[in-house]
Scaffold this motif. Sequence first.
Motif: not given
Lengths: 208, 208
Positions: A179-208
């Motif tokens: 259902p990703l292709a037809s999903a509402d834009r904001e549903r995609v944002v809610a699902a994926i934004a935390p991933t980008l946020q972690r990649y940019l400013t969070g822990d990416i070394d798996g030690v947290a």
Amino acid sequence: MTSSTDDTAPGTRRRGRRGGGQDTREALLRAAREVFPVEGYDRATVRTIARRAGVDPAMVNHWFGGKENLFTASVAIPVNPASIVHEFVTGDPDRIGERMVRRFVTVWDEAEGGSFTALLRSITATEEASRMLREFLTTSLFGRLTRELEVDQPQMRAALCGTQMAGLGLMRYVLHLEPLASADRERVVAAIAPTLQRYLTGDIDGVA
Amino acid sequence: MTSSTDDTAPGTRRRGRRGGGQDTREALLRAAREVFPVEGYDRATVRTIARRAGVDPAMVNHWFGGKENLFTASVAIPVNPASIVHEFVTGDPDRIGERMVRRFVTVWDEAEGGSFTALLRSITATEEASRMLREFLTTSLFGRLTRELEVDQPQMRAALCGTQMAGLGLMRYVLHLEPLASADRERVVAAIAPTLQRYLTGDIDGVA
């Protein structure tokens, strides 16, 4: 039979320099599509592309504002790297991921995804084309973004964001996976934004 | 001049049914590459592919163990969907993401990534090829995985995992984006596993 918008004599136009009209813009795009894949993004110059198009190098600034936007226009990436990075880093730093994915989905939804397929097709076609896009991403988009953010491991963080963005584009616009292709834009944002946020400013070394 | 491994008379081989040798396997792969893109993954049958290859349908089971693995072999996906899903869901449920990304990187690192480029090239070439891969992912890989997991929104979770996996492959193996392309396998696992884990079993609605 001569078009009223073309006041050069037939047969002379290809030899002389073009004027500043729409055909100049098209000639620059054609030349860019020939030069970038051969020279790579970093080595290709405005001068070389303009010469190949038979126009004055100043026309690149006039029509595209510079090499970056000539490149994005030539490969149908519908964004301006400088302004998009500015948009991402302006505002709440804990919501950069949200701004990034919302902008990504908005831009490509509006382009109806077709050009995302074209982009992928071109970068998988040859090693040269893949190098061209890699250099552009590194130089113009990721480098700028991570310089602005002042985080550790900036290149790694940028590359990780690249994986999530590119994969989202691939599944939503190329594979049309539901259902990703037809999903509402904001549903995609809610699902994926935390991933980008972690990649940019969070822990990416798996030690947290 | 006749090879000792080929005891059929010259000129008769293409008309009769093939024997059970290595050329049968190759003929099945060639037939699969012709039939799947036209029929799609779901509609293509073992019988049709065997007929096209000029071999007995039982040879599909003999050489590939069934339609699924004939398909993955024909598009150079170096995994067995049933056993890989079994591997993912066996063990600590909080470490499925870790097992998934480790297996993905191990498999494609060993394949040296080249076939990932070939796979992407084929799915971006035509709408039929993209449908074929979409159906395979949905039917054989994601459907099975999310049935085993018993989570809410199973298709959406599977599609989200697909975005991260496909994008990782694109950046590491096709674009060769550094430092991701040369990063140690375990560094990639540490960075990306939490994303897959959240997509599979965590909050994907942004309300947490």
